[in-house]
Design a protein around this motif. Structure first.
Motif, mmCIF file in Angstrom:
data_model
loop_
_atom_site.group_PDB
_atom_site.id
_atom_site.type_symbol
_atom_site.label_atom_id
_atom_site.label_comp_id
_atom_site.label_asym_id
_atom_site.label_seq_id
_atom_site.Cartn_x
_atom_site.Cartn_y
_atom_site.Cartn_z
ATOM 1 N N ALA A 168 -13.027 -24.601 10.588
ATOM 2 C CA ALA A 168 -12.079 -25.047 11.607
ATOM 3 C C ALA A 168 -10.750 -24.317 11.418
ATOM 4 O O ALA A 168 -10.309 -24.111 10.290
ATOM 5 C CB ALA A 168 -11.895 -26.551 11.512
ATOM 6 N N LYS A 169 -10.145 -23.948 12.535
ATOM 7 C CA LYS A 169 -8.886 -23.205 12.480
ATOM 8 C C LYS A 169 -7.790 -23.959 11.740
ATOM 9 O O LYS A 169 -7.044 -23.380 10.966
ATOM 10 C CB LYS A 169 -8.404 -22.896 13.897
ATOM 11 N N CYS A 170 -7.702 -25.282 11.974
ATOM 12 C CA CYS A 170 -6.621 -26.051 11.357
ATOM 13 C C CYS A 170 -6.717 -26.036 9.831
ATOM 14 O O CYS A 170 -5.717 -26.171 9.144
ATOM 15 C CB CYS A 170 -6.607 -27.484 11.877
ATOM 16 N N GLN A 171 -7.926 -25.839 9.297
ATOM 17 C CA GLN A 171 -8.078 -25.785 7.842
ATOM 18 C C GLN A 171 -7.494 -24.513 7.254
ATOM 19 O O GLN A 171 -7.301 -24.426 6.052
ATOM 20 C CB GLN A 171 -9.548 -25.892 7.459
ATOM 21 N N CYS A 172 -7.203 -23.531 8.087
ATOM 22 C CA CYS A 172 -6.641 -22.272 7.605
ATOM 23 C C CYS A 172 -5.117 -22.260 7.706
ATOM 24 O O CYS A 172 -4.482 -21.286 7.316
ATOM 25 C CB CYS A 172 -7.242 -21.097 8.368
ATOM 26 N N LYS A 173 -4.526 -23.332 8.220
ATOM 27 C CA LYS A 173 -3.062 -23.411 8.291
ATOM 28 C C LYS A 173 -2.534 -23.825 6.926
ATOM 29 O O LYS A 173 -2.226 -24.988 6.676
ATOM 30 C CB LYS A 173 -2.630 -24.408 9.377
ATOM 31 N N VAL A 174 -2.472 -22.854 6.043
ATOM 32 C CA VAL A 174 -1.998 -23.069 4.673
ATOM 33 C C VAL A 174 -0.740 -22.226 4.502
ATOM 34 O O VAL A 174 -0.746 -21.044 4.829
ATOM 35 C CB VAL A 174 -3.076 -22.639 3.637
ATOM 36 N N LEU A 175 0.323 -22.840 4.004
ATOM 37 C CA LEU A 175 1.564 -22.095 3.774
ATOM 38 C C LEU A 175 1.288 -20.934 2.826
ATOM 39 O O LEU A 175 0.541 -21.098 1.854
ATOM 40 C CB LEU A 175 2.637 -22.996 3.172
ATOM 41 N N PRO A 176 1.895 -19.749 3.088
ATOM 42 C CA PRO A 176 1.636 -18.587 2.225
ATOM 43 C C PRO A 176 1.768 -18.889 0.738
ATOM 44 O O PRO A 176 0.913 -18.481 -0.052
ATOM 45 C CB PRO A 176 2.682 -17.572 2.694
ATOM 46 N N GLY A 214 -16.838 -18.079 3.619
ATOM 47 C CA GLY A 214 -16.275 -19.388 3.921
ATOM 48 C C GLY A 214 -14.784 -19.521 3.699
ATOM 49 O O GLY A 214 -14.272 -20.627 3.530
ATOM 50 N N CYS A 215 -14.081 -18.398 3.680
ATOM 51 C CA CYS A 215 -12.644 -18.436 3.429
ATOM 52 C C CYS A 215 -11.849 -18.043 4.667
ATOM 53 O O CYS A 215 -12.411 -17.634 5.669
ATOM 54 C CB CYS A 215 -12.299 -17.542 2.241
ATOM 55 N N CYS A 216 -10.550 -18.203 4.583
ATOM 56 C CA CYS A 216 -9.639 -17.866 5.679
ATOM 57 C C CYS A 216 -9.050 -16.487 5.433
ATOM 58 O O CYS A 216 -8.854 -16.086 4.285
ATOM 59 C CB CYS A 216 -8.500 -18.875 5.727
ATOM 60 N N PHE A 217 -8.702 -15.792 6.514
ATOM 61 C CA PHE A 217 -8.106 -14.467 6.387
ATOM 62 C C PHE A 217 -6.879 -14.383 7.275
ATOM 63 O O PHE A 217 -6.918 -14.709 8.451
ATOM 64 C CB PHE A 217 -9.106 -13.373 6.796
ATOM 65 N N ASN A 218 -5.765 -13.968 6.662
ATOM 66 C CA ASN A 218 -4.524 -13.787 7.405
ATOM 67 C C ASN A 218 -3.719 -12.713 6.683
ATOM 68 O O ASN A 218 -3.233 -12.934 5.576
ATOM 69 C CB ASN A 218 -3.747 -15.099 7.479
ATOM 70 N N ALA A 219 -3.595 -11.555 7.319
ATOM 71 C CA ALA A 219 -2.947 -10.419 6.673
ATOM 72 C C ALA A 219 -1.490 -10.247 7.107
ATOM 73 O O ALA A 219 -0.918 -9.184 6.961
ATOM 74 C CB ALA A 219 -3.735 -9.148 6.976
ATOM 75 N N SER A 220 -0.871 -11.316 7.627
ATOM 76 C CA SER A 220 0.483 -11.180 8.177
ATOM 77 C C SER A 220 1.585 -11.196 7.120
ATOM 78 O O SER A 220 2.698 -10.789 7.392
ATOM 79 C CB SER A 220 0.746 -12.279 9.211
ATOM 80 N N THR A 221 1.284 -11.669 5.911
ATOM 81 C CA THR A 221 2.315 -11.722 4.868
ATOM 82 C C THR A 221 1.912 -10.829 3.700
ATOM 83 O O THR A 221 0.895 -11.096 3.058
ATOM 84 C CB THR A 221 2.498 -13.171 4.357
ATOM 85 N N PRO A 222 2.710 -9.786 3.417
ATOM 86 C CA PRO A 222 2.352 -8.921 2.285
ATOM 87 C C PRO A 222 2.539 -9.625 0.943
ATOM 88 O O PRO A 222 3.271 -10.597 0.854
ATOM 89 C CB PRO A 222 3.327 -7.740 2.427
ATOM 90 N N ILE A 239 0.815 -11.617 -0.872
ATOM 91 C CA ILE A 239 0.188 -12.915 -1.168
ATOM 92 C C ILE A 239 -1.270 -12.780 -0.753
ATOM 93 O O ILE A 239 -1.618 -11.877 0.011
ATOM 94 C CB ILE A 239 0.857 -14.094 -0.411
ATOM 95 N N PRO A 240 -2.143 -13.683 -1.235
ATOM 96 C CA PRO A 240 -3.562 -13.554 -0.873
ATOM 97 C C PRO A 240 -3.776 -13.579 0.643
ATOM 98 O O PRO A 240 -3.257 -14.455 1.333
ATOM 99 C CB PRO A 240 -4.213 -14.772 -1.539
ATOM 100 N N TRP A 241 -4.519 -12.610 1.150
ATOM 101 C CA TRP A 241 -4.866 -12.580 2.566
ATOM 102 C C TRP A 241 -6.169 -13.333 2.809
ATOM 103 O O TRP A 241 -6.395 -13.844 3.882
ATOM 104 C CB TRP A 241 -5.020 -11.129 3.034
ATOM 105 N N CYS A 242 -7.007 -13.323 1.816
ATOM 106 C CA CYS A 242 -8.265 -14.066 1.878
ATOM 107 C C CYS A 242 -8.065 -15.269 0.959
ATOM 108 O O CYS A 242 -7.861 -15.113 -0.244
ATOM 109 C CB CYS A 242 -9.424 -13.190 1.402
ATOM 110 N N TYR A 243 -8.077 -16.465 1.533
ATOM 111 C CA TYR A 243 -7.723 -17.654 0.739
ATOM 112 C C TYR A 243 -8.586 -18.844 1.112
ATOM 113 O O TYR A 243 -9.240 -18.876 2.161
ATOM 114 C CB TYR A 243 -6.241 -17.991 0.904
ATOM 115 N N LYS A 244 -8.573 -19.820 0.218
ATOM 116 C CA LYS A 244 -9.397 -21.009 0.399
ATOM 117 C C LYS A 244 -8.830 -21.888 1.509
ATOM 118 O O LYS A 244 -7.621 -22.090 1.585
ATOM 119 C CB LYS A 244 -9.468 -21.805 -0.904
ATOM 120 N N PRO A 245 -9.702 -22.435 2.365
ATOM 121 C CA PRO A 245 -9.234 -23.351 3.415
ATOM 122 C C PRO A 245 -8.836 -24.698 2.820
ATOM 123 O O PRO A 245 -9.238 -25.040 1.705
ATOM 124 C CB PRO A 245 -10.454 -23.512 4.323
#
Length: 99
Positions: free
Chosen positions: A1-9, A29-37, A39-45
């Motif tokens: 679910a998208k909301c599970q990936c809303k984790v502060l950097p 099964g992880c989240c990916f967000n490459a917008s913040t250099p 810090i982990p881009w692939c992270y646990k939901p």
């Protein structure tokens, strides 16, 4: 679910390896967000939030007690108690639902 990936950097927990692709990250099964250099881009939901509810439908109750159990004994077992209708368990288990 998208909301599970809303984790502060700053609260992200690394879930992949350096250079992992977005597709590979999601496949495990992880989240990916490459917008913040840096810090982990692939992270646990985030964990799913769940709550216990007493089911309203008396015909899906799963027995948690025995005939004649008292309300106090039932709630001590961590179960629901409703003394109606006849012919179904009055002491029964919670259902777990996602919020």
């Amino acid at each position: 679910a998208k909301c599970q990936c809303k984790v502060l950097p700053r609260e992200r927990t690394n879930c992949g390896y350096p250079g992992i692709s977005a597709a590979e990250c999601k496949k495990i099964g992880c989240c990916f967000n490459a917008s913040t250099p840096s810090i982990p881009w692939c992270y646990k939901p985030k964990q799913k939030k769940v709550k216990k509810v007493c089911p309203n439908d008396p015909y899906i109750r799963i027995n948690c007690g025995y005939p004649g159990i008292q309300p106090r004994e039932c709630t001590k077992r961590g179960c629901c108690f409703r003394a109606h209708p006849a012919g179904v368990p009055w002491c029964f288990y919670h259902r777990v639902t996602e919020e």
